[in-house]
Structures are given as C-alpha cells and as structure tokens.
Design a protein around this motif. Structure first.
Motif, PDB file in Angstrom:
ATOM      1  N   GLU A   1       0.835  -1.206   0.000  1.00 35.64           N
ATOM      2  CA  GLU A   1       0.000   0.000   0.000  1.00 35.64           C
ATOM      3  C   GLU A   1       0.869   1.254   0.000  1.00 35.64           C
ATOM      4  N   SER A   2       1.944   1.248   0.780  1.00 41.12           N
ATOM      5  CA  SER A   2       2.837   2.414   0.801  1.00 41.12           C
ATOM      6  C   SER A   2       3.592   2.544  -0.515  1.00 41.12           C
ATOM      7  N   ALA A   3       3.930   1.408  -1.134  1.00 39.19           N
ATOM      8  CA  ALA A   3       4.610   1.460  -2.435  1.00 39.19           C
ATOM      9  C   ALA A   3       3.693   2.072  -3.495  1.00 39.19           C
ATOM     10  N   HIS A   4       2.427   1.674  -3.469  1.00 38.65           N
ATOM     11  CA  HIS A   4       1.489   2.228  -4.448  1.00 38.65           C
ATOM     12  C   HIS A   4       1.264   3.720  -4.193  1.00 38.65           C
ATOM     13  N   ARG A   5       1.248   4.099  -2.939  1.00 34.90           N
ATOM     14  CA  ARG A   5       1.005   5.507  -2.594  1.00 34.90           C
ATOM     15  C   ARG A   5       2.096   6.408  -3.153  1.00 34.90           C
ATOM     16  N   HIS A   6       3.340   5.951  -3.106  1.00 36.06           N
ATOM     17  CA  HIS A   6       4.462   6.786  -3.539  1.00 36.06           C
ATOM     18  C   HIS A   6       4.923   6.483  -4.959  1.00 36.06           C
ATOM     19  N   HIS A   7       4.521   5.313  -5.491  1.00 30.41           N
ATOM     20  CA  HIS A   7       4.894   4.953  -6.868  1.00 30.41           C
ATOM     21  C   HIS A   7       3.683   4.337  -7.573  1.00 30.41           C
ATOM     22  N   PRO A   8       2.665   5.160  -7.821  1.00 28.87           N
ATOM     23  CA  PRO A   8       1.421   4.624  -8.403  1.00 28.87           C
ATOM     24  C   PRO A   8       1.612   4.002  -9.779  1.00 28.87           C
ATOM     25  N   ASP A   9       2.684   4.345 -10.486  1.00 25.38           N
ATOM     26  CA  ASP A   9       2.903   3.791 -11.823  1.00 25.38           C
ATOM     27  C   ASP A   9       3.726   2.504 -11.796  1.00 25.38           C
ATOM     28  N   ALA A  10       4.265   2.153 -10.652  1.00 26.61           N
ATOM     29  CA  ALA A  10       5.054   0.917 -10.563  1.00 26.61           C
ATOM     30  C   ALA A  10       4.127  -0.299 -10.571  1.00 26.61           C
ATOM     31  N   THR A  11       4.636  -1.419 -11.061  1.00 32.00           N
ATOM     32  CA  THR A  11       3.893  -2.677 -11.001  1.00 32.00           C
ATOM     33  C   THR A  11       4.335  -3.424  -9.746  1.00 32.00           C
ATOM     34  N   LEU A  12       3.372  -3.857  -8.952  1.00 31.06           N
ATOM     35  CA  LEU A  12       3.656  -4.453  -7.656  1.00 31.06           C
ATOM     36  C   LEU A  12       3.451  -5.970  -7.710  1.00 31.06           C
ATOM     37  N   PHE A  13       4.330  -6.680  -7.025  1.00 27.27           N
ATOM     38  CA  PHE A  13       4.266  -8.144  -7.005  1.00 27.27           C
ATOM     39  C   PHE A  13       4.482  -8.659  -5.585  1.00 27.27           C
ATOM     40  N   LEU A  14       3.818  -9.748  -5.298  1.00 18.48           N
ATOM     41  CA  LEU A  14       4.073 -10.499  -4.072  1.00 18.48           C
ATOM     42  C   LEU A  14       4.461 -11.910  -4.480  1.00 18.48           C
ATOM     43  N   CYS A  15       5.686 -12.301  -4.159  1.00 21.55           N
ATOM     44  CA  CYS A  15       6.110 -13.685  -4.397  1.00 21.55           C
ATOM     45  C   CYS A  15       5.701 -14.489  -3.176  1.00 21.55           C
ATOM     46  N   LEU A  16       4.798 -15.440  -3.352  1.00 16.52           N
ATOM     47  CA  LEU A  16       4.231 -16.190  -2.238  1.00 16.52           C
ATOM     48  C   LEU A  16       5.078 -17.416  -1.934  1.00 16.52           C
ATOM     49  N   ALA A  17       5.754 -17.381  -0.783  1.00 18.30           N
ATOM     50  CA  ALA A  17       6.582 -18.508  -0.336  1.00 18.30           C
ATOM     51  C   ALA A  17       5.716 -19.487   0.446  1.00 18.30           C
ATOM     52  N   ASP A  18       4.713 -19.980  -0.203  1.00 13.53           N
ATOM     53  CA  ASP A  18       3.694 -20.798   0.445  1.00 13.53           C
ATOM     54  C   ASP A  18       2.771 -21.301  -0.649  1.00 13.53           C
ATOM     55  N   GLU A  19       1.787 -22.090  -0.267  1.00 13.09           N
ATOM     56  CA  GLU A  19       0.729 -22.430  -1.202  1.00 13.09           C
ATOM     57  C   GLU A  19      -0.418 -21.451  -0.998  1.00 13.09           C
ATOM     58  N   PRO A  20      -1.071 -21.016  -2.061  1.00 15.40           N
ATOM     59  CA  PRO A  20      -2.082 -19.959  -1.920  1.00 15.40           C
ATOM     60  C   PRO A  20      -3.317 -20.435  -1.179  1.00 15.40           C
ATOM     61  N   LEU A  21      -3.916 -19.522  -0.431  1.00 20.09           N
ATOM     62  CA  LEU A  21      -5.178 -19.804   0.224  1.00 20.09           C
ATOM     63  C   LEU A  21      -6.304 -19.646  -0.783  1.00 20.09           C
ATOM     64  N   ALA A  22      -7.414 -20.293  -0.474  1.00 19.66           N
ATOM     65  CA  ALA A  22      -8.535 -20.278  -1.415  1.00 19.66           C
ATOM     66  C   ALA A  22      -9.170 -18.896  -1.529  1.00 19.66           C
ATOM     67  N   ASP A  23      -9.046 -18.088  -0.502  1.00 15.24           N
ATOM     68  CA  ASP A  23      -9.667 -16.764  -0.476  1.00 15.24           C
ATOM     69  C   ASP A  23      -8.789 -15.762  -1.215  1.00 15.24           C
ATOM     70  N   ASP A  24      -9.161 -15.429  -2.446  1.00 10.32           N
ATOM     71  CA  ASP A  24      -8.370 -14.476  -3.232  1.00 10.32           C
ATOM     72  C   ASP A  24      -8.325 -13.097  -2.582  1.00 10.32           C
ATOM     73  N   GLY A  25      -9.364 -12.728  -1.836  1.00  8.48           N
ATOM     74  CA  GLY A  25      -9.402 -11.435  -1.189  1.00  8.48           C
ATOM     75  C   GLY A  25      -8.422 -11.295  -0.043  1.00  8.48           C
ATOM     76  N   PHE A  26      -7.771 -12.395   0.318  1.00  8.39           N
ATOM     77  CA  PHE A  26      -6.795 -12.367   1.400  1.00  8.39           C
ATOM     78  C   PHE A  26      -5.538 -11.603   0.992  1.00  8.39           C
ATOM     79  N   TYR A  27      -5.227 -11.600  -0.289  1.00 12.53           N
ATOM     80  CA  TYR A  27      -3.964 -11.018  -0.756  1.00 12.53           C
ATOM     81  C   TYR A  27      -4.137  -9.540  -1.114  1.00 12.53           C
ATOM     82  N   PRO A  28      -3.026  -8.780  -1.129  1.00 10.27           N
ATOM     83  CA  PRO A  28      -3.124  -7.328  -1.350  1.00 10.27           C
ATOM     84  C   PRO A  28      -3.757  -6.987  -2.689  1.00 10.27           C
ATOM     85  N   GLN A  29      -4.485  -5.905  -2.692  1.00 12.49           N
ATOM     86  CA  GLN A  29      -5.023  -5.377  -3.943  1.00 12.49           C
ATOM     87  C   GLN A  29      -3.915  -4.676  -4.723  1.00 12.49           C
TER      88      GLN A  29
END
Length: 808
Positions: A25-53
């Motif tokens: 959220e802070s990265a988007h606030r200061h760099h709205p044009d950057a593309t953001l990624f989360l590398c998940l060191a786990d298996e994903p949970l079924a709830d897609d809403g759990f992960y950052p927008q």
C-alpha cells in the motif's frame, strides 16, 4: 525517466501477508505507476481477497526453480523466503522490467524511492544499502562484529537494473541459494545476505547507497536522527524514505525489535514510539497476528508431522539430490530406516536420523559407543527419551518406541486350550456392551467385527466399575452369561482390569488365553497400572499411539489390532428433531464427563469458535453444538460449562442419552466436527464424523493423528504442556497437548468459507477410513491373529511379523 519499467516486489509466506499489505500500500502511494508483485513462499489460500489489492501474486513454484519440492524441503521458512529472491528478480527481468526493487515485507515506504531510482537510472546494476555508515562501537547488539557476522549489506532491500552484468551475478546468486541459503553464521553464511558482500567486487556497476534516510532500522537508528513534523517523518532533517521494522512484534508495544536490547523501552524514545505505534496499528488493521504460523505449507511432511530443523540439516548435508520422489512424502519413512551398516540390535537399531544426530554431536559420541551393542541400545533409548524435551513431534520417534518394546518381547508359547464343549465359542469378548461409554462402543465394535470375520464369538456384558448409564444396543443374541471360550478378549482399560477379573471370576474360564484391548491417553503409562498386564497373555492395541505407549514396558506381545471405524449411514433426520436451526452452519463436538473434561477440553473449542466467528455474516450464521453425557455425575464441571455458555446464543448445549442410531443422526445433521482434545487413545467422535463424510478439525496430537492429516481434515497445531495436578489420574510429570486456538479458529473459518475443499477432504477421509479401518480390513487382521493363536507358537510368529513390519 518514467516508472513504466519499474517493478517492486516482496516475498513472504501467508502469515506475513498482512505486513506485505502495509508495504505494498505504501509502495502504491508513492509509486502509483510501478507494477507491484508479491512472491508467495507458500501455497495460496482459497480466499483471493486475502492477498493485497493492486498487486500480482506469483507462486514460488512458478519461478522455474530446479527440483522445486527438493528446494522447499531443504530450508526452514526464513531460509526458504530469502532463497527465493534471485529467482524472483530473474523472473521479473525476464518479463521485461528494466528496474526491479525488492523490499522485505516488514518495511514501510514514507517517501518516493528517488535515491534508489536515481542510481538505477544512472546505470547501476545493483543498489545496496549498508547496515552501517559509521562504526558501531556500542554495548547493544549489533556492534561492528555483529554486523560482520550478519553481512555488510542489509538484504531487506535490493535494487537491480537490467544488464548483462546483473543477469550474470543473479545466476551466480541463484546457484548459491539453491543449496546454501542457510542460517549458519559459524560457517560464514547468513541466508542470502553474506553472498552480497562479494557483489561490489564482482560488479563494476554496483552502487552503495549511503543515504541515511533509506533502510532505517534498529541496527543503525542510534546513528541517525529521527524527527517528525505533522504527518511527515524525517531522518537527519531529510524526508524518511523507508523504515525497516525488522523484528517488531504486533503484541509488544514496548520494544522496537526482538533482535536487540536497544530501543526496548519505546516510551523513552519519541518520536520513534509514535512511528512504531502507527505502523503496528496498520498491521493490526490488516490482520497481522491472526494468520497462524502453522498454516505454512512447507513446514510438515505429507503425513502432517512437523519437520524439525535437524531433519532439514540432515537432508542438506546428506543428499545433494533426492531420487525417491517428493521428499515431503518419502523422507519421513527414510528417517526411520536402520543405519547402514547397522548399529544396535535388530530390535533396537540406530535409525538413519539417529546416526546423523550422533555424527554431528561430539557430546553424543563421547557418551555412547555405537560399536558395542550395549552402547547402541543405550543411545537409542536416550534419543527416544529426549524427543519430548527437544519439542519433536511424537511421530518422529513412534516407530523407535515400537521397536524398543520388541527387545523385551518373550514369545508366548502356551498352547491355546481346547474348547470345553462342542457348542462353546472360540472367543469371548468381555466389555461394557450395554453402557453409554466410549470403551463400551469399542467393545461393541470388536464383538461385531469378530462375528463379521467368521469367528465363533460371544460377548459377556460387564457393568462393574462404571457409573455410566445403560442403553439399549439390540445385541442380546450375541451375549452369554459365562465366558467358556478358550480365548477371552477384555475390552477393559488397565486400571479396571484386575477388579473386573476378580469380580467375574465365577463366570470366567480359568485356563483361557487372555487378551486385553485397553485405551490410554498419556505418553507415559502409569507404573501403578502395569501390574494389570500380568493377568493377561497378550495386548491388542487399537491404535499405533496406544501400541507405542505400552510396547516398551511389557514382556508380552503388544499387537496392533485396528478396530473397525466405518459406520452405516443413519436414516434421514431433520434438524428440527433436535431443535437446531436449518439456516446455520453447525459445528459439532461431543464428550462424556466420565472421560475427564480437562482432557476433552471443550472450553478451548468454545474460545476458538468465538474467535473465528466474532463477526460472522448474519446471512450465513455459524453455530457450535456441544453434546455432553453424564453431566449430572460431574455437577461442578457441568455447571461451570453451562455458566460459561449462558450468554452465548450461537453455542447450543445438549445433554442427552441417545441410542446408537440417534447419535449418528445427531452428527449427520451437523456440517462439521471439531475436537480440541488434549489427548485421545482413539478419538471415536473424529472417526465417526469421517465415516459420515463430515469435515473434521482435530488437535494434531495422539491417536487422532492416525486419522486426521492435511489430506483428510484440518489438523490443529499445539504445544505440549504439563498436565495439571488433579486433572487426570497419575498426571505428575506428564504432558499433553494445548491446541493453538488461533490456528483452530483459522481452520474453522477455512471449513466454512471453502466448501469445495471441505468436501474434497471429507471425501478423502471417508475413503481412507474405508481402506484402513473398514470391516473387511479389520476382519482380515482378526482372522489372521486368531488363526495364529490356534496354532502352536502363534505368539512367536506374530512377534516376528511385527518386527518385520516395523523394520520394513
């Protein structure tokens, strides 16, 4: 230069996703044009809403890491997270991003990352921030020497620019982290970080960012001046770029970090206290601390057994590659194999895991000589005895416990007596057939299983020694008034066995071959009850857990004899017959007050349920049904439970005596079963729920681990705690499980929110139960053992068979 080619990413497992949300959220606030990624060191949970927008989640198994399962097995959670960095950098550069910035999840950005981008725009291949920009000659950790051990540069941040130089060094870094991303500072390795000390020498275009507003943290904060003006934060009179909250704890507002004694009293460090407080507030708002560590997908074997650090170390040091498939599925069995060449006896071999521990611990080598039989056997017993203090899961030593019992087995060669009369049965089962008690249900199952196996069997009902109420079981045609069979099977626990035999003496054949099928819950069997086994010739253990408890103590055969656990589907029944709402999701739990309320632990389930559904959707209410038995015989405990639930409209308390069919109907009208027991010798409610196709949540300890795995249900993490005085017979020095209520709440929400996964695991559980504990399977075990007892030396052959199966 515009930000079109800028990617910002972090790496974390599911439990750190709330931190990642704050960062991104802070990265988007200061760099709205950057593309953001989360590398998940786990298996994903079924709830897609759990992960950052506003970010893309990249699964770690999608990074084309060679032998990924082997890679994930090699490392603990911290090592695994850090080992993914170079692979994620390469993944994003391959996507075409020209500038890629990595930030740890526990960082917050307070101003644009201009100092970093300026260097990348000037052609930097790598941008590194040093831990220190001045000597750290101080008392608090880390000082200069501490930093030298951890690494010159902090790898909570790294910026890279696309170039041939970058690609070459990232490939080198990937090769190193493929096998050597370990926390082993004595060898000069601190996960991914120490390797970066070499990069300025390798890379002509590497740049060191000494800007004191970047990567501010506990290790350099005493060299920098933090300030505040309104909502703006400053370091050394310039805008704070990003702060690294390494080691902060969401529930500890008094310290900045758990890694250092510096800044341990935040009340005396303004404005740092305010900065930390605001950050912690954002973490809590995003749910940090509510995702249990036990959700980590790569922390357990496929069986559900947690993987200790020593196993991962053994794997790294002993196997450059593993050729026997997925190590999460196959390496656990390998640990239990006898070492090569064999040390110890056939009955007490030193396992491969034990041999590794011996080879890596000088103190063990000084205490035990594996070249001698006595030294090897003493070493095996010592390893079994210290497993609990090392906080290893019991399953890591259970096979060794079984083997340790084999060494003292003396084959029973007493010939089975002949039948006295032509019409006598071959087997008499003696048990509480007419009583509403768990051991009574076990006896009923065993009587019918022998009958289904084609064994001529009759039951002798017992009422002595139990205050449980009688129920109608409809089995009178299977009962007799005297036990005249040559084999007597007592479905009686050891504490009651001597008194029961004495009470029944007039009705018992004196020369019968006697077998007892007891249950026990605590890991150390009470010495006071061991004498009861002198009255029998053999023990049938209904679970491996019970077998492993008894085998080391007895000189008679302790035979694993699973009881049939499948049940027929009961006739359809509506919820209204029990007064339950039709529109709610119903969790179910049942216990008998005679089975010790502390062991059954209903209040832990109540607390977990309330935590899980404190803000439930009123359109889909969730309720908990707790059925009790014999509440009037334990008025103090039952009154306390009723009082605790008096103002809980979502918890339904039922105290009824039901026949077998009605009990199954009660389970069947509910949606799932949860048990946060402290220990179980079997776990009948868990088995019955699985047999009826219900999702099951259970403490991942004792006999229920033989039923509930991550494939068949939702195991709940736990810690071992001392059994409280007076809470269970012979409790002094004993331990049992305390379920992680946060994890239990998480598992309950998972079952409710993911019905497709709940059905998949429930179907898998039912299939497993049929394959392992179905009537045909159990009948086969029974027929085989009875046939062996009918032949001379049957017990001798059974002992050999068990040894072979354990050693296989």
């Amino acid at each position: 230069m515009a930000n079109a080619g800028l990617a910002i990413f972090t790496v974390c497992s599911n439990n750190y996703v709330p931190m990642a949300k704050v960062l991104l959220e802070s990265a988007h606030r200061h760099h709205p044009d950057a593309t953001l990624f989360l590398c998940l060191a786990d298996e994903p949970l079924a709830d897609d809403g759990f992960y950052p927008q506003r970010c893309t989640v990249i699964r770690s198994d999608a990074l084309e890491i060679p032998n990924f399962r082997d890679f994930a097995f090699r490392y603990d959670v911290m090592e695994f997270n850090t080992a993914l960095k170079p692979f994620m950098f390469r993944h994003l550069l391959a996507r075409g991003y020209r500038r890629v910035i990595y930030l740890d999840a526990d960082i917050e950005i307070y101003a644009p990352l201009k100092p970093v981008l300026d260097l990348l725009d000037q052609g930097a291949s790598f941008v590194l921030t040093p831990h220190l920009t001045k000597p750290a000659e101080r008392d608090a950790y880390p000082d200069d020497l501490g930093i030298m051990r951890a690494g010159v540069y902090n790898l909570g941040f790294l910026g890279v620019g696309a170039s041939e130089e970058t690609d070459r060094i990232l490939r080198w870094w990937s090769r190193k982290l493929q096998f050597d991303c370990t926390n082993d500072q004595d060898r000069g390795i601190f996960v991914d970080q120490k390797f970066m000390d070499l990069v300025p020498g390798f890379a002509e275009h590497a740049r060191i960012l000494r800007d004191t507003t970047c990567n501010v943290a506990y290790w350099n904060l005493d060299q920098r001046e933090l300030g505040r003006s309104g909502d703006a934060w400053f370091v050394d009179d310039r805008p704070l770029c990003f702060f690294h909250f390494s080691g902060i704890r969401v529930n500890d507002t008094t310290r900045l970090t758990r890694y250092s004694n510096a800044f341990r009293d935040l009340d005396g460090h303004e404005p740092l206290a305010t900065l930390a407080s605001c950050y912690l507030e954002r973490l809590r708002a995003n749910g940090h601390g509510s995702i249990p560590n036990a959700t980590y997908s790569y922390g357990r074997f496929a069986s559900g057994t947690p993987i200790p650090a020593q196993v991962r170390q053994m794997y790294r040091q002993s196997h450059v590659s593993w050729s026997l498939g997925d190590p999460f599925e196959t390496y656990e069995e390998y640990l239990h194999l006898p070492c090569v060449p064999r040390a110890g006896s056939r009955h007490l071999p030193v396992t491969r895991f034990m041999k590794y521990l011996y080879a890596t611990d000088e103190s063990l080598r000084q205490r035990f000589n594996l070249e001698t039989l006595e030294g090897a056997e003493a070493y095996v017993r010592a390893q079994i005895g210290t497993a609990q203090t090392r906080e290893w899961d019991r399953r890591l030593v259970e096979t060794a416990l079984l083997r340790s019992g084999r060494n003292s087995l003396r084959a029973v060669t007493r010939k089975l007596p002949a039948r006295l009369n032509a019409g006598d049965p071959l087997v008499n089962v003696i048990g509480y057939f007419r009583l509403a008690v768990g051991v009574g249900e076990s006896g009923r199952k065993m009587l019918m299983a022998l009958d289904d196996a084609g064994v001529d069997v009759r039951g002798l009902p017992v009422h002595f020694g139990s205050d449980s109420r009688a129920i109608e079981v409809g089995m009178d045609t299977h009962f007799v008034e005297e036990a005249t069979a040559p084999i007597q099977l007592f479905n009686i626990n050891a504490d009651q066995l001597p008194r029961t035999i004495e009470h029944l003496q007039p009705m018992l054949r004196k020369d019968a071959y006697r077998i007892v099928m007891p249950f026990c819950e605590l890991e150390e069997f009470p010495q006071a009850w061991l004498a009861a086994f002198d009255l029998v010739d053999e023990v049938w253990a209904p679970t491996r857990y019970v077998q492993s408890i008894l085998a080391p103590h007895l000189s008679i055969p302790v035979v694993y004899m699973p009881s049939p656990l499948t049940v027929p589907a009961p006739p359809d029944c509506s919820r209204s017959e029990f007064g339950f709402p039709d529109d709610a999701f119903l969790f179910f739990f049942a216990f008998d007050y005679f089975s010790y309320v502390e062991r059954k632990n209903p209040m832990a389930l109540v607390r977990a349920f309330k935590r899980a559904f404190a803000s439930a959707d009123p359109a889909r209410p969730v309720k908990l049904v707790i059925k009790t038995l014999n509440a009037d015989a334990a008025s103090e405990e039952s009154d306390a439970l009723r009082e605790a639930l008096r103002d809980e409209p979502d918890i339904i308390l039922v105290d009824l005596i039901l026949d077998r069919e009605k009990t199954l109907q009660l389970i069947n009208v509910c949606d799932a079963v949860a048990s946060l027991h402290r220990s179980e010798g079997l776990g009948l409610i868990v088995a019955e729920a699985m047999a009826l196709g219900k999702p099951v949540i259970a403490t991942d300890y004792s006999a229920t681990t033989e039923l509930v795995t991550p494939s068949t249900g939702w195991p709940v993490d736990f810690k071992l705690v001392a059994v409280g005085a007076g809470k269970y017979p012979y409790s002094q020095g004993q331990v049992w499980a305390e379920a992680d209520e946060e994890h239990a709440a998480w598992q309950m929400r998972e079952v409710v929110n993911n019905p497709l996964e709940a059905k998949r695991r429930a179907d898998s559980a039912k299939a497993f139960l049929n394959a392992s504990f179905g009537a045909d399977i159990c009948a086969r075990h029974l027929r085989k053992r009875v046939a062996e007892l009918q032949s001379n030396g049957g017990a001798m052959r059974q002992s050999t068979e068990i040894l072979s199966s354990v050693d296989a």
